[in-house]
Scaffold this motif. Structure first.
Motif, mmCIF file in Angstrom:
data_model
loop_
_atom_site.group_PDB
_atom_site.id
_atom_site.type_symbol
_atom_site.label_atom_id
_atom_site.label_comp_id
_atom_site.label_asym_id
_atom_site.label_seq_id
_atom_site.Cartn_x
_atom_site.Cartn_y
_atom_site.Cartn_z
ATOM 1 N N GLN A 1 45.086 81.585 26.451
ATOM 2 C CA GLN A 1 44.400 80.309 26.291
ATOM 3 C C GLN A 1 44.039 79.792 27.691
ATOM 4 N N PRO A 2 42.962 79.037 27.815
ATOM 5 C CA PRO A 2 42.598 78.515 29.136
ATOM 6 C C PRO A 2 43.658 77.548 29.644
ATOM 7 N N TYR A 3 43.856 77.562 30.965
ATOM 8 C CA TYR A 3 44.827 76.645 31.567
ATOM 9 C C TYR A 3 44.184 76.020 32.795
ATOM 10 N N PRO A 4 43.295 75.062 32.569
ATOM 11 C CA PRO A 4 42.601 74.460 33.713
ATOM 12 C C PRO A 4 43.480 73.478 34.467
ATOM 13 N N PHE A 5 43.241 73.371 35.757
ATOM 14 C CA PHE A 5 43.715 72.207 36.487
ATOM 15 C C PHE A 5 42.787 71.058 36.113
ATOM 16 N N VAL A 6 43.329 69.854 36.092
ATOM 17 C CA VAL A 6 42.536 68.695 35.709
ATOM 18 C C VAL A 6 42.605 67.655 36.818
ATOM 19 N N ILE A 7 41.600 66.801 36.846
ATOM 20 C CA ILE A 7 41.599 65.682 37.785
ATOM 21 C C ILE A 7 41.642 64.398 36.974
ATOM 22 N N SER A 8 42.559 63.514 37.342
ATOM 23 C CA SER A 8 42.788 62.272 36.604
ATOM 24 C C SER A 8 42.765 61.092 37.562
ATOM 25 N N MET A 9 42.465 59.928 37.019
ATOM 26 C CA MET A 9 42.457 58.700 37.800
ATOM 27 C C MET A 9 43.639 57.827 37.372
ATOM 28 N N PHE A 10 44.466 57.417 38.335
ATOM 29 C CA PHE A 10 45.528 56.468 38.015
ATOM 30 C C PHE A 10 44.908 55.119 37.690
ATOM 31 N N ASN A 11 45.472 54.444 36.682
ATOM 32 C CA ASN A 11 44.916 53.139 36.290
ATOM 33 C C ASN A 11 45.124 52.072 37.360
ATOM 34 N N SER A 12 45.920 52.376 38.366
ATOM 35 C CA SER A 12 46.143 51.435 39.461
ATOM 36 C C SER A 12 45.053 51.482 40.525
ATOM 37 N N SER A 13 44.110 52.420 40.386
ATOM 38 C CA SER A 13 43.048 52.539 41.388
ATOM 39 C C SER A 13 42.249 51.246 41.488
ATOM 40 N N LYS A 14 41.990 50.812 42.721
ATOM 41 C CA LYS A 14 41.200 49.599 42.946
ATOM 42 C C LYS A 14 39.710 49.915 43.098
ATOM 43 N N HIS A 15 39.383 51.180 43.068
ATOM 44 C CA HIS A 15 37.979 51.592 43.248
ATOM 45 C C HIS A 15 37.616 52.610 42.168
ATOM 46 N N LYS A 16 37.654 52.132 40.923
ATOM 47 C CA LYS A 16 37.483 53.050 39.795
ATOM 48 C C LYS A 16 36.087 53.670 39.744
ATOM 49 N N GLU A 17 35.053 52.898 40.050
ATOM 50 C CA GLU A 17 33.704 53.459 39.982
ATOM 51 C C GLU A 17 33.509 54.541 41.033
ATOM 52 N N GLU A 18 33.949 54.272 42.242
ATOM 53 C CA GLU A 18 33.807 55.275 43.304
ATOM 54 C C GLU A 18 34.680 56.501 43.017
ATOM 55 N N ALA A 19 35.871 56.261 42.483
ATOM 56 C CA ALA A 19 36.740 57.387 42.135
ATOM 57 C C ALA A 19 36.096 58.244 41.057
ATOM 58 N N PHE A 20 35.437 57.602 40.096
ATOM 59 C CA PHE A 20 34.781 58.394 39.055
ATOM 60 C C PHE A 20 33.580 59.156 39.614
ATOM 61 N N GLN A 21 32.855 58.547 40.527
ATOM 62 C CA GLN A 21 31.756 59.269 41.158
ATOM 63 C C GLN A 21 32.271 60.550 41.812
ATOM 64 N N ALA A 22 33.426 60.454 42.443
ATOM 65 C CA ALA A 22 34.026 61.633 43.061
ATOM 66 C C ALA A 22 34.399 62.672 42.011
ATOM 67 N N MET A 23 34.989 62.219 40.910
ATOM 68 C CA MET A 23 35.350 63.132 39.830
ATOM 69 C C MET A 23 34.119 63.831 39.269
#
Length: 458
Positions: A327-349
């Motif tokens: 079965q596939p076993y990808p690494f994943v990227i997640s954002m902590f809900n404590s991030s103060k820069h959610k839009e920029e963090a998502f742009q990076a993701m």
């Protein structure tokens, strides 16, 4: 042994593929908990807000990635793409990464973004620190196209939630291949492994290569226990329909394991004398293992002692499922809900999971892509002299085994631990397989009932 096993599994995950509460609301109410329909564009829309300079942090929760690697592979490309976003890399500094993350949590400095495995890694980071953040509103806001991603990898990510939230994006695949040492094959006059082998083929090859010479024990194959048990090729579910009882004790699963475990019955496989997690050292340093299921990409530094005497071959498949790997076993990227820069963090993701970044990183041999377009895999390492002439087409299978549609729960960690207990008991402890399954099932269900009882008294 079992009390220590949880830490062993974490160490295995961090080295294979080798492995203070921060609760609070996300700050953005989801407009729709359903995953958005695929959009035409895979490029995030630019924010209408002024592009003010911000700093975000990104951590790779992997005990073999340095801060320098994380900066070079991930942080620097983000900053080149978005000059207003400064990205600080956080990585391995010599102490266990779980300790480093715990220190960040105590000081209130959890990273904005974290890369982990989709199983135990996610559980011991995002879930442990109550950092879940549903990306659905940002996916819609930035017109992010989920359809560009490998559907199997995306299913793994969806299973991290029970209510259709999307907490992560897959960022790169763990390899599904066998490494092999050419020198051992040549030493014993055995032909190099062929493509599209079945487990029967691998067993026959292992018999030829497992021998003792000049008081040195050579073994034909070593297998990653975690990947074998958790990512099995029969797509075994862990729980029954209630989700509160483990249900992995099935004839199909046990027959699958028996077919593979017969390797450990060969003379020379005294696994009780082999340290748990010793596979890498036996293959890389001692050079006494001919074939290795590593579960991760081994970089130039790791393979240095082998010189050019190594290559990839395709992962063995079941007789009736030719070309089908784990079965596939990808690494994943997640954002902590404590991030103060959610839009920029998502742009990076979004950028790190885009065809633009994934294609370039694949060519450089930095990662295996998570995109639906499989033609990109063929370009792996073409810009790297290290992979010149290597059988990179064997890094991923023609087809992954299906991912069971089984959302993660608070009991998943218990089930995963007991799967590894089965492997350790049967392989290292020589316990009869039916007994190992029965005892693991009893322990798991007892722990689940204890957890439920404890919740009832709170």
């Amino acid at each position: 042994m079992f009390k220590k096993l949880g830490r062993y599994i974490l160490a295995s995950v961090l080295t294979v593929s080798l492995l203070a509460a921060c609760s609070g609301k996300s700050g953005v109410e989801p407009v729709n908990t359903e995953s958005p329909k695929p959009q035409e564009s895979t490029k995030p829309q630019e924010s209408t807000k002024p592009q003010e300079p911000v700093e975000i942090t990104i951590m790779h929760y992997n005990g073999v990635w340095s801060e320098e690697q994380t900066a070079q592979v991930f942080a620097e490309p983000i900053m080149k793409k978005y000059p207003n976003i400064k990205v600080k890399a956080i990585g391995f500094k010599g102490k266990p990464v779980d300790e480093e993350l715990a220190e960040l949590a105590v000081t209130g400095n959890l990273p904005d973004l974290i890369m982990t495995t989709a199983g135990l890694g996610f559980d011991t980071t995002i879930r442990q620190y109550k950092g879940e953040y549903d990306l659905s509103p940002l996916i819609q806001q930035y017109n992010y196209d989920l359809d560009q991603l490998d559907p199997a990898a995306l299913q793994v990510v969806r299973n991290l939630s029970t209510n259709k939230e999307l907490y992560s994006l897959p960022i790169y695949m763990s390899p599904n291949t066998l490494y092999y040492n050419k020198a051992i094959f040549e030493k014993f006059g055995v032909a190099f492994p062929k493509e599209s082998m079945t487990w029967d083929d691998v067993y026959d090859l292992t018999k030829k290569l497992t021998r003792k010479e000049n008081d040195v024990q050579y073994r034909g194959l070593m297998i990653s226990g975690f990947h074998l048990m958790r990512l099995n090729q029969v797509s075994q579910k862990m729980f029954d329909s209630t989700g509160e009882k483990v249900a992995f004790d099935t004839p199909e699963y046990k027959n699958y394991l028996k077919d593979i475990f017969r390797i450990y019955d060969l003379p020379g496989y005294d696994m009780d004398q082999v340290g748990q997690g010793a596979n890498l050292d036996l293959f890389l340093k001692d050079q006494t293992v001919a074939m290795l299921d590593a579960g991760m990409l081994l970089d130039e530094q790791a393979l240095a002692d082998l010189g050019d005497q190594w290559d990839f071959t395709s992962f063995p498949s079941l007789k009736d499922k030719a070309g089908v790997g784990y079965q596939p076993y990808p690494f994943v990227i997640s954002m902590f809900n404590s991030s103060k820069h959610k839009e920029e963090a998502f742009q990076a993701m979004a950028y790190l999971t885009s065809a633009e970044f994934q294609t370039e990183a694949t060519k450089q041999g930095k990662l295996l892509p998570v995109l639906k377009d499989k033609s990109i895999v063929a370009s792996f390492g073409q810009d790297s002299a290290f992979y010149k002439g290597k059988n990179v087409g064997a890094l991923l299978p023609k087809q992954f085994s299906p991912v069971p549609d089984e959302p993660s729960s608070e009991y998943t960690g218990i089930a995963q631990t007991e799967l590894m207990n089965i492997f350790v008991s049967a392989v290292h402890g020589r316990m009869e397989l039916n007994t190992a399954f029965r005892e693991a099932t009893e322990r798991a269900n007892k722990q689940i009932q204890e957890m439920k009882a404890a919740k009832g008294t709170q």
